[in-house]
Design an enzyme around this catalytic site. Structure first.
Site, short mmCIF file in Angstrom:
data_model
loop_
_atom_site.label_atom_id
_atom_site.label_comp_id
_atom_site.label_asym_id
_atom_site.label_seq_id
_atom_site.Cartn_x
_atom_site.Cartn_y
_atom_site.Cartn_z
N HIS A 138 0.83 -1.22 0.00
CA HIS A 138 0.00 0.00 0.00
C HIS A 138 0.86 1.26 0.00
O HIS A 138 0.33 2.37 -0.10
CB HIS A 138 -0.95 0.03 1.20
CG HIS A 138 -1.99 -1.05 1.15
ND1 HIS A 138 -2.81 -1.24 0.06
CD2 HIS A 138 -2.33 -2.01 2.06
CE1 HIS A 138 -3.62 -2.27 0.30
NE2 HIS A 138 -3.33 -2.76 1.49
N ASP B 281 -4.62 -12.97 2.93
CA ASP B 281 -5.94 -12.54 3.41
C ASP B 281 -7.13 -12.89 2.50
O ASP B 281 -8.26 -12.64 2.89
CB ASP B 281 -5.94 -11.05 3.80
CG ASP B 281 -5.15 -10.16 2.86
OD1 ASP B 281 -4.81 -10.63 1.76
OD2 ASP B 281 -4.90 -8.99 3.22
#
Ligand SMILES: [Zn+2]
Length: 749
Positions: free
Chosen positions: A394, A517
């Site tokens: 990110h 995830d």
């Protein structure tokens, strides 16, 4: 210490150096091998089917990367056999166990390839065939060595007969049945011998000689010579295990200093511990310690003021305190605020990624890990894994967030761009906005991300499918946002799409931003992938056959992190192995091809350019190609030259030129076929050939002749015609130059 390693290509620098050493050993040990053939080794590895044998190179090296020996194995996948082309050690090192270690390794490889036998040549060990005492002694030692594996010469055939009257000391063809001690069948042995003599020794053996030798194989099964040196009970024929290569893991040894205790901060040290606990006991992995890399690597993808801010802010914040951004000055970007807590919002994209004392050193060490793992790829490893936290995907050029500070995968990808084209595949549940932002305007790095749609998933502001790159980078970012509920099968459909794009891009390296995830039960995701799905994903990715650097990103369900990671790597490693074993030239379908037949004024120049760019023809041949086209332009059908041209989106990508042979009844010459390097290996040559044959047939022609050289360099040209049903009709000795025979192929229509 001796390490046996397979060399896949000559792209990475360390392999180029290894190849240089291999070539030096070849030159010193086999002085009769022509320099031209030695130079071809790199090309053979990169383009393994060039000569219809797949070349597999193993080297034995010491820890200082000095090559002590090597073996070159040829694999013939259609007939299903292996041929040991060369095995050699450096002078003075013979008998140090190098040959044995190499031979063991390539037997395992041959078994993994499901070869029905390993063949090779050995000089004779009988005094009548080899009167040179010293050589005889050497030959006996060699055959004794192979007998220990049950490998023996095939007898009662004319394989050893001289090709030329002056030939002496002709080699035996030796057969190693690998797991089986049984001799091969006659028909199999004939196929093997034909393949060897016609392809490997095409320069040397006449068609008549080949036929004579093949027909001399009459025993069924063929006879192997009785053991001469070794007692039957001493033969160890079984092959112990298949080939496997370890995955290098580089673990961030300073990750645990970064421990944010706030409730709900799921990015915690236990994540790494649960992964290592699952991976490291498994023999598939080997740990390599992170090395230090200079700060300049940070600046290649992040703005200097951002890096400097993070370093300073982390240093200045009170120990045990976390500073969270809460004001985001998005309007006046040119005037950064002064107050530290406000400044955090200037560089951060969310409110939950804190500045604290240890964030910087932990993240900085993560960068070292990613670079160390990238470095390992350059040193010849096929799969490496930077097991790091904090994660990085990110982090954009000038901002952090989403638990990420520095973009580990982008820094590693940037580092690899010095050695080839890089694709970054982000398979975290969340969009890889960081590397998208960093490489958005570039075409040398392809960024692909599969993630939860930004309508409902972090980071919310990016990851839409319309974002496809800008400027030079247009078309080099691919987002595949998925729905809120996704299972393994739906995920794989997206992954296959991503992999097709990566294959089209022709990457040299793949960086995988691995998020765990997408797993069922992850507190930050909504999908339901299980361990089997991760294994399937790994297999799909490994099927690309690229050197892979995996960088750990998210994944927060600590109970399943370890097993999901392990399954992913098992799949990846399995598929990478299979790929290496079954590598075939991809026959992708070419899109947008149009055939044309009319000669236009601009075509001769374009033909010249095309022929030049193939890099295959001499200056005179290039001139001639253009002249033929000029001739056609000037005199139309009276020139005797007919053309078939293939265009793709308006660009000339291939052509064939043919014409009737004067004073014959229906015989034609095929003068030329050339295909642009960008589209080679995709069947265009075949299509041009078929079209040419059709046109000749329609014009009443009955035979087509093709001339080519018998030199090794033209082996792939000859294979091309042989595969298309052309047979060798004549050999004109020394036609082009001394040692350069002309061969004439013919096909009856
Ligand atoms: Zn994530």
């Amino acid at each position: 210490m001796l390490r046996i390693r397979r060399i896949y290509d000559d792209i990475v620098p360390v392999n180029r150096e290894i190849l240089r050493q291999v070539k030096a050993i070849l030159q010193s040990r086999f002085s009769e091998v022509p320099a031209e053939e030695i130079d071809l080794i790199g090309e053979k590895l990169r383009n393994p089917f060039k000569q219809r044998f797949r070349s597999i190179l193993f080297v034995a090296e010491n820890l200082r990367r000095r090559v002590l020996g090597f073996a070159m194995l040829l694999h013939e996948p259609q007939i299903g056999f292996c041929f040991l082309d060369w095995i050699a050690s450096v002078k003075g090192k013979a008998g140090g166990g190098i040959g044995g270690a190499l031979y063991d390794r390539l037997r395992r490889e041959a078994v993994a390839l499901e070869a029905k036998g390993l063949f090779f040549e050995c000089l004779p060990d009988d005094f009548e065939a080899c009167p040179d005492e010293a050589l005889l002694k050497e030959n006996r030692a060699r055959l004794r060595f192979y007998e220990r594996y049950g490998a023996r010469p095939i007898i009662n055939t004319r394989y050893e007969s001289a090709v030329k009257p002056e030939d002496r000391c002709m080699p035996h063809l030796v057969y190693d049945g690998l797991d089986l001690i049984k001799a091969p069948t006659c028909s199999f042995a004939r196929k093997v011998v034909r393949a060897l003599l016609e392809r490997k020794y095409a320069d040397y053996c006449s068609p008549a000689y080949v036929t004579k030798v093949i027909h001399s194989f009459r025993d069924d099964p063929v006879q192997l010579r009785p053991l001469r040196y070794v007692k039957p009970e001493a033969v160890r024929a079984t092959v112990t295990s298949q080939s496997d290569e370890q995955i290098v893991v580089v673990i961030n040894d300073r990750h645990d200093i970064h421990h944010v205790h706030e409730r709900g901060y799921v990015e915690s040290p236990v994540r790494i511990r649960s992964i290592t606990a699952a991976l490291m006991p498994h023999g598939l992995f080997v740990e390599v310690k992170p090395r230090k890399f200079p700060d300049k690597h940070l600046y290649t993808v992040h703005d200097a003021d951002f890096v400097n801010y993070l370093r300073r802010a982390c240093r200045e914040v009170d120990e045990k305190k976390s500073l969270y951004p809460y004001i985001f000055p998005i309007r006046n970007k040119t005037r950064p605020p002064h107050e530290p807590s406000v400044l955090a919002g200037y560089y951060c994209i969310d409110t939950f990624t804190p500045i604290n004392r240890n964030a910087y050193p932990a993240a900085r060490r993560g960068v070292d890990c990613a670079l160390t793992a990238a470095r390992e790829l350059l040193e010849g490893r096929r799969i490496t894994y930077a097991l790091v936290r904090p994660p990085g995907h990110h982090a954009e050029r000038r901002s952090f967030g989403g638990f990420c500070y520095f973009n580990n995968n982008a820094i590693a990808a940037q580092y690899l761009t010095a050695y080839g084209r890089v694709a970054v595949l982000d398979i975290d549940y969340h969009h890889g906005n960081g590397q998208q932002d960093i490489f958005y305007r570039r075409s040398d790095v392809l960024t692909v991300s599969i993630h939860g749609h930004p309508d409902f998933a972090y980071p919310y502001f990016s990851g839409f499918k319309e974002e496809c790159g800008e400027g030079e980078g247009e078309g080099f970012n691919l987002n595949l946002p998925l729905a809120e509920a996704v299972d393994g099968a739906a995920y794989r459909r997206a992954l296959e799409k991503a992999l097709r794009r990566i294959a089209d891009f022709k990457a040299d390296f793949l960086v995988v931003a691995l998020g765990l995830d997408p797993a069922k039960g992850d507190p930050t995701g909504t999908w339901s992938l299980n361990a089997k799905d991760f294994e399937a994903n790994g297999r799909l990715i490994g099927g690309l056959g690229l050197p892979v650097l995996v960088v750990q990103e998210g994944g927060y369900r600590t109970r399943s992190l370890g097993t999901n990671a392990l399954h992913f790597f098992k799949g990846l490693s399995f598929a990478a192995q299979r790929w290496a074993e079954s590598r075939k030239v991809a026959h992708e379908r070419l899109q947008g091809i149009q055939l044309r037949y009319e000669m236009q004024p601009e075509v001769p120049g374009r033909i010249r350019h095309l022929v030049e760019i193939t890099g295959f023809f001499s200056e005179e041949e290039i001139d001639m190609a253009e002249e033929l086209a000029q001739e056609r332009l000037a005199r139309a059908a009276a020139s005797g030259y007919e053309f078939v041209m293939a265009e793709q989106y308006g660009r000339l990508v291939g052509y064939a030129c043919y014409g009737p042979i004067p004073c014959t009844a229906g015989s034609y010459d095929l003068y030329w076929i050339a295909v642009h390097p960008d589209v080679q290996g995709k069947g265009l040559g075949q299509r041009l050939l078929q079209e040419t044959e059709r046109l000749i047939r329609d014009a009443g022609g009955s035979r087509i002749y093709v001339d080519t050289s018998q030199r090794l360099q033209y082996a792939s040209t000859r294979a091309f015609y042989e595969n298309a049903g052309y047979r060798l009709d004549a050999v004109l000795k020394e036609f082009y130059a001394p040692g350069d025979n002309k061969v004439i192929y013919c096909k009856s229509l």
